[in-house]
Design a protein around this motif. Structure first.
Motif, mmCIF file in Angstrom:
data_model
loop_
_atom_site.group_PDB
_atom_site.id
_atom_site.type_symbol
_atom_site.label_atom_id
_atom_site.label_comp_id
_atom_site.label_asym_id
_atom_site.label_seq_id
_atom_site.Cartn_x
_atom_site.Cartn_y
_atom_site.Cartn_z
ATOM 1 N N PHE A 104 0.836 -1.069 0.014
ATOM 2 C CA PHE A 104 -0.140 -0.092 -0.022
ATOM 3 C C PHE A 104 0.814 1.362 -0.060
ATOM 4 O O PHE A 104 0.545 2.141 -0.711
ATOM 5 N N ALA A 254 -1.924 2.165 10.276
ATOM 6 C CA ALA A 254 -2.306 0.917 10.064
ATOM 7 C C ALA A 254 -1.461 0.035 11.053
ATOM 8 O O ALA A 254 -1.899 -0.801 11.860
ATOM 9 N N ALA A 359 -7.257 -2.681 7.716
ATOM 10 C CA ALA A 359 -7.972 -1.920 6.441
ATOM 11 C C ALA A 359 -8.617 -0.708 6.853
ATOM 12 O O ALA A 359 -8.591 0.064 5.837
ATOM 13 N N LEU A 362 -6.233 2.309 6.271
ATOM 14 C CA LEU A 362 -6.118 2.555 5.205
ATOM 15 C C LEU A 362 -6.746 2.971 4.152
ATOM 16 O O LEU A 362 -6.704 3.921 3.382
ATOM 17 N N ALA A 363 -8.205 2.509 4.811
ATOM 18 C CA ALA A 363 -9.365 3.153 3.819
ATOM 19 C C ALA A 363 -9.576 4.464 4.045
ATOM 20 O O ALA A 363 -9.940 5.363 3.306
ATOM 21 N N THR A 389 -13.649 1.693 -1.504
ATOM 22 C CA THR A 389 -13.001 1.993 -0.278
ATOM 23 C C THR A 389 -14.029 2.003 0.698
ATOM 24 O O THR A 389 -13.576 1.485 1.842
ATOM 25 N N THR A 392 -14.552 -1.347 1.881
ATOM 26 C CA THR A 392 -13.372 -1.926 2.741
ATOM 27 C C THR A 392 -13.837 -1.410 4.197
ATOM 28 O O THR A 392 -13.879 -2.260 5.234
ATOM 29 N N GLU A 468 -6.528 0.286 -3.043
ATOM 30 C CA GLU A 468 -7.752 0.108 -2.518
ATOM 31 C C GLU A 468 -8.064 -1.341 -2.671
ATOM 32 O O GLU A 468 -8.591 -1.872 -1.572
ATOM 33 N N ALA A 471 -6.339 -2.558 0.791
ATOM 34 C CA ALA A 471 -7.112 -2.166 1.859
ATOM 35 C C ALA A 471 -8.358 -3.198 2.045
ATOM 36 O O ALA A 471 -8.634 -3.795 3.116
#
Length: 505
Positions: A104, A254, A359, A362-363, A389, A392, A468, A471
């Motif tokens: 990522f 994260a 997750a 990151l989203a 996104t 997620t 995306e 995540a």
């Protein structure tokens, strides 16, 4: 003898490699510079992941812990590395999440070919590798002082991640984190000094044979536990966490939320279940669970009140950490803690939260990048622009709420079942209320995102589909843990009776 020698050789190779490989990556960065940064990461990350996966596979297949005596010197004079079931599982989860975060972060922290060396990519990858090595050292250590050293390495790698952007607010958050961490370290070190003075060793297995419920033991346990709770950010020692996790880059947030706070929790488990198991039938576990219950309620209410998405996710971490501490009175009330539903439920909560929270952060980072902000009230209609996104975010949220099928559901169901079985109904009530509150703050975000607002959101910066997908994959991982059997896990029992069975009554 041949089989034992072969196992010892495998243990030495795997356990030393899992510690050394990230350090080799850092040294290669320093020696070769930023021009070769991409190639170094491409070599080190898959290799470290492979060793972690192999260690977990060997422990699981053999059904016994891997032990390596460094230099051939037995404890207490020497150092032992030990990978039991929970160590192996933690190393595998850590490897999966760090490698996913690395994929990522590659877009944001890459060193362009032919361009002048940039500071941020060099520092970021060095810190991530240092975190990885320090976490593995925590999972494998058997000596309380060596674990202190690993804990300090983890702290000094984590704090700079918070202020990597260099803003005034992030620097203040990093300094607050550092002050809390140093306070926790001081208390932990004082406790280890008391234990060494009383029992002449800091080796966990030897301590389990010598420790008795006496005043010095209680003082040491209290000091060390409070110090570790400070690093874990359990309520009311959570003050450093929300600004630190909300201010770090998405990839840093994260890792901090999914893994770093779990390192000190892992050490609390080692302390209470392994080093001093005789203290389990006291008020200590009930006090830890009470603080955990307060964290669930307080963190969830604070998450509901937030106006920024990353702060909401950060306060959610405060709440979800609380569930981990419900394991203590429930598992210790069982005849064999490691075969109880609460033992498996607690660890499954840790694993599922790690995947879900990685997750979710990151989203949240992708949303902030795409829209140029993370204000929840201004997300109206954004779900139609970035559906993957927000999907997620929703999938990860299902695990936090405890909706089936998800890892969070299985974990909370096991903890709830253990609460009912042990007659400790108060924890069952907290689990139910915590799930309802989590549903409130998750659907607060999703409801706003998929409802058209007065001003249509505009994509300021395009985000790549690959980020995306990374995540989303972590969120799917949190859901897949929901297919875990509703029974005690065998891998989490590997190596447990060997320690507790040797305890002197």
């Amino acid at each position: 003898m041949m089989a034992a020698a072969e196992t010892s050789s495998i243990a030495g190779l795997l356990l030393v490699s899992v510690l050394i490989l990230p350090v080799v990556g850092i040294l290669a960065q320093l020696a070769l510079g930023g021009r070769f940064l991409n190639w170094i990461c491409l070599a080190v990350f898959p290799a470290s992941f492979g060793v972690s996966a192999a260690t977990c596979a060997v422990v699981w297949s053999h059904g016994e812990p891997l032990i390596y005596i460094v230099g051939g010197w037995q404890p207490p004079l020497g150092i032992a590395l030990r990978a039991d079931g929970i160590s192996a599982a933690m190393m595998l989860v850590t490897a999966i999440i760090i490698c996913a975060v690395a994929i990522f972060a590659r877009v944001e922290f890459t060193q362009p070919s032919g361009a002048p060396e940039a500071r941020a990519p060099f520092v970021f990858w060095a810190l991530i590798l240092a975190l990885w090595s320090a976490l593995n050292a925590l999972f494998l250590g058997c000596d309380l002082f060596n674990l202190y050293v690993a804990l300090e390495l983890l702290t000094f790698a984590a704090v700079p991640l918070v202020c990597l952007k260099g803003g005034e607010a992030t620097v203040k958050a990093a300094l607050r984190y550092l002050l809390f961490a140093l306070l926790g370290s001081m208390l932990y070190l004082m406790g280890t000094a008391l234990l060494y003075g009383a029992y002449g060793t800091l080796d966990i297995i030897l301590l389990a044979q010598r420790v008795h419920p006496e005043r010095v033991t209680w003082i040491a346990a209290a000091l060390m536990t409070v110090g570790l709770l400070t690093k874990t950010a359990l309520f009311p020692l959570h003050l450093w966490l929300p600004p630190a996790h909300a201010g770090a880059p998405a990839a840093g947030s994260a890792v901090l939320s999914a893994l770093v706070v779990k390192g000190s929790f892992f050490l609390i488990v080692r302390l209470w279940f392994d080093a001093m198991p005789g203290l389990g039938h006291t008020a200590g576990p009930q006090l830890l669970a009470s603080l955990g219950a307060a964290a669930i309620l307080f963190g969830s209410v604070m998450a509901l009140r937030q106006q920024r998405l990353k702060l909401l996710v950060a306060y959610s971490t405060v709440a979800q950490i609380g569930y981990l501490f419900l394991m203590f009175p429930l598992a210790m009330a069982a005849e064999q803690s490691w075969t109880s539903l609460a033992w498996t439920g607690g660890w499954l909560q840790l694993f599922s939260h790690a995947f879900a929270k990685a997750a979710m952060f990151l989203a949240a980072g992708l949303i902030a990048d795409a829209l140029g902000h993370d204000r929840i009230n201004d997300l109206g209609g954004a779900g139609r622009l970035r559906p993957l996104t927000f999907c997620t975010f929703g999938l990860a949220g299902l695990s936090l709420i405890g909706v089936p099928p998800s890892g969070g559901f299985v974990a909370k169901w096991l903890l709830l079942s253990a609460s009912v079985a042990e007659g400790q109904w108060i924890w069952a009530a907290v689990i139910v209320v915590g799930g309802l509150l989590a549903g409130g703050y998750i659907f607060k975000v999703l409801g706003r995102a998929f409802t058209a607002g007065s001003d249509a959101p505009v994509i300021v910066t395009p985000v790549s589909l690959s980020r995306e997908v990374v995540a989303f994959s972590l969120a799917v991982g949190a859901v897949l843990l929901g297919f875990f059997p509703l029974e005690p896990a065998e891998i989490l029992q590997i190596g447990r009776p060997e320690i507790l069975g040797s305890t002197v009554p």
